[in-house]
Design a protein around this motif. Sequence first.
Motif, PDB file in Angstrom:
ATOM      1  N   UNK A  59       2.250  -2.289  -0.193  1.00  0.00           N
ATOM      2  CA  UNK A  59       3.770  -1.405  -0.360  1.00  0.00           C
ATOM      3  C   UNK A  59       3.523   0.242  -0.496  1.00  0.00           C
ATOM      4  N   UNK A  60       3.898   0.803   0.330  1.00  0.00           N
ATOM      5  CA  UNK A  60       3.811   2.460   0.266  1.00  0.00           C
ATOM      6  C   UNK A  60       4.814   2.854  -0.539  1.00  0.00           C
ATOM      7  N   UNK A  61       4.697   3.116  -1.749  1.00  0.00           N
ATOM      8  CA  UNK A  61       5.952   3.707  -2.695  1.00  0.00           C
ATOM      9  C   UNK A  61       6.135   5.213  -2.755  1.00  0.00           C
ATOM     10  N   UNK A  62       5.253   5.885  -2.672  1.00  0.00           N
ATOM     11  CA  UNK A  62       5.247   7.328  -2.958  1.00  0.00           C
ATOM     12  C   UNK A  62       5.007   8.053  -1.579  1.00  0.00           C
ATOM     13  N   UNK A  63       4.152   7.520  -0.838  1.00  0.00           N
ATOM     14  CA  UNK A  63       3.634   8.420   0.483  1.00  0.00           C
ATOM     15  C   UNK A  63       4.296   7.238   1.464  1.00  0.00           C
ATOM     16  N   UNK A  64       5.665   7.469   1.812  1.00  0.00           N
ATOM     17  CA  UNK A  64       6.165   6.339   2.648  1.00  0.00           C
ATOM     18  C   UNK A  64       7.152   7.117   3.606  1.00  0.00           C
ATOM     19  N   UNK A  65       6.861   8.472   3.980  1.00  0.00           N
ATOM     20  CA  UNK A  65       7.588   8.962   4.896  1.00  0.00           C
ATOM     21  C   UNK A  65       7.036   8.376   6.273  1.00  0.00           C
ATOM     22  N   UNK A  66       8.127   8.109   7.131  1.00  0.00           N
ATOM     23  CA  UNK A  66       7.937   7.446   8.666  1.00  0.00           C
ATOM     24  C   UNK A  66       7.017   6.221   8.584  1.00  0.00           C
ATOM     25  N   UNK A  67       6.784   5.505   7.231  1.00  0.00           N
ATOM     26  CA  UNK A  67       6.058   4.167   7.103  1.00  0.00           C
ATOM     27  C   UNK A  67       7.180   3.000   7.690  1.00  0.00           C
ATOM     28  N   UNK A  68       6.718   2.141   8.458  1.00  0.00           N
ATOM     29  CA  UNK A  68       7.546   1.021   9.026  1.00  0.00           C
ATOM     30  C   UNK A  68       7.697  -0.019   8.045  1.00  0.00           C
ATOM     31  N   UNK A  69       8.692  -0.857   8.008  1.00  0.00           N
ATOM     32  CA  UNK A  69       8.801  -1.980   7.334  1.00  0.00           C
ATOM     33  C   UNK A  69       7.773  -2.931   7.722  1.00  0.00           C
ATOM     34  N   UNK A  70       7.675  -3.936   6.688  1.00  0.00           N
ATOM     35  CA  UNK A  70       6.473  -4.738   6.868  1.00  0.00           C
ATOM     36  C   UNK A  70       6.956  -6.186   6.488  1.00  0.00           C
ATOM     37  N   UNK A  71       6.718  -7.378   7.293  1.00  0.00           N
ATOM     38  CA  UNK A  71       7.182  -8.627   6.569  1.00  0.00           C
ATOM     39  C   UNK A  71       6.578  -9.032   5.382  1.00  0.00           C
ATOM     40  N   UNK A  72       6.844  -9.649   4.474  1.00  0.00           N
ATOM     41  CA  UNK A  72       6.238 -10.220   3.299  1.00  0.00           C
ATOM     42  C   UNK A  72       6.229  -9.345   2.096  1.00  0.00           C
ATOM     43  N   UNK A  73       6.861  -8.168   2.063  1.00  0.00           N
ATOM     44  CA  UNK A  73       6.869  -7.291   0.951  1.00  0.00           C
ATOM     45  C   UNK A  73       7.967  -7.522   0.330  1.00  0.00           C
ATOM     46  N   UNK A  74       8.086  -7.652  -0.976  1.00  0.00           N
ATOM     47  CA  UNK A  74       9.277  -8.128  -1.827  1.00  0.00           C
ATOM     48  C   UNK A  74       9.543  -6.913  -2.727  1.00  0.00           C
ATOM     49  N   UNK A  75      10.767  -6.525  -2.790  1.00  0.00           N
ATOM     50  CA  UNK A  75      11.310  -5.450  -3.239  1.00  0.00           C
ATOM     51  C   UNK A  75      10.938  -4.140  -2.850  1.00  0.00           C
ATOM     52  N   UNK A  76      10.124  -4.052  -1.901  1.00  0.00           N
ATOM     53  CA  UNK A  76       9.841  -2.612  -1.412  1.00  0.00           C
ATOM     54  C   UNK A  76       9.718  -2.902   0.045  1.00  0.00           C
ATOM     55  N   UNK A  77      10.338  -2.317   1.243  1.00  0.00           N
ATOM     56  CA  UNK A  77      10.243  -2.783   2.672  1.00  0.00           C
ATOM     57  C   UNK A  77       9.081  -1.932   3.297  1.00  0.00           C
ATOM     58  N   UNK A  78       8.883  -0.871   2.772  1.00  0.00           N
ATOM     59  CA  UNK A  78       7.610  -0.170   3.795  1.00  0.00           C
ATOM     60  C   UNK A  78       6.322  -0.218   3.244  1.00  0.00           C
TER      61      UNK A  78
END
Length: 152
Positions: A59-78
Amino acid sequence: MGRLNYSITPEGRFARAMGVELPISPKHAREICRAIRGMKVEAAERYLQDVIALKRAVPFRRYNRNVPHRRGLVGWPSGRFPQKAARAVLRVLKNAIGNAEYKGLEKEKLMIGYANTKKGRTFRGWMPRAMGRATPKNQETVSIEMILTEVR
């Protein structure tokens, strides 16, 4: 190369390892260290191997500009699959596990108590361009510090 400087010295039984000036992305290293901090050692090892095999995303929480969503991530989509940085962090983790076993700690009871990154040297370079010009092409490096603590 001088002496390694660790940021902290924890209480109790611990083992630590450090990867110095690794040629990986500082942003990827930060996100991976944040993801594995607090995990048991065996779970973190499996997690990093899954990231390298493109099975689980970080999960990319800080550096997530233009980062797509990924399956399997819980609570944070990108998230992303930073394979090169995951290999480097896994190498430091295995080194810390080896240091813990040398000190007599049990691998099943180990937890990642501290995993952090800091900026290393930047190697300056130039890339030649047309018309006699050049643009900078620098290689950033990262130092990774990991401390394993024994859970009772």
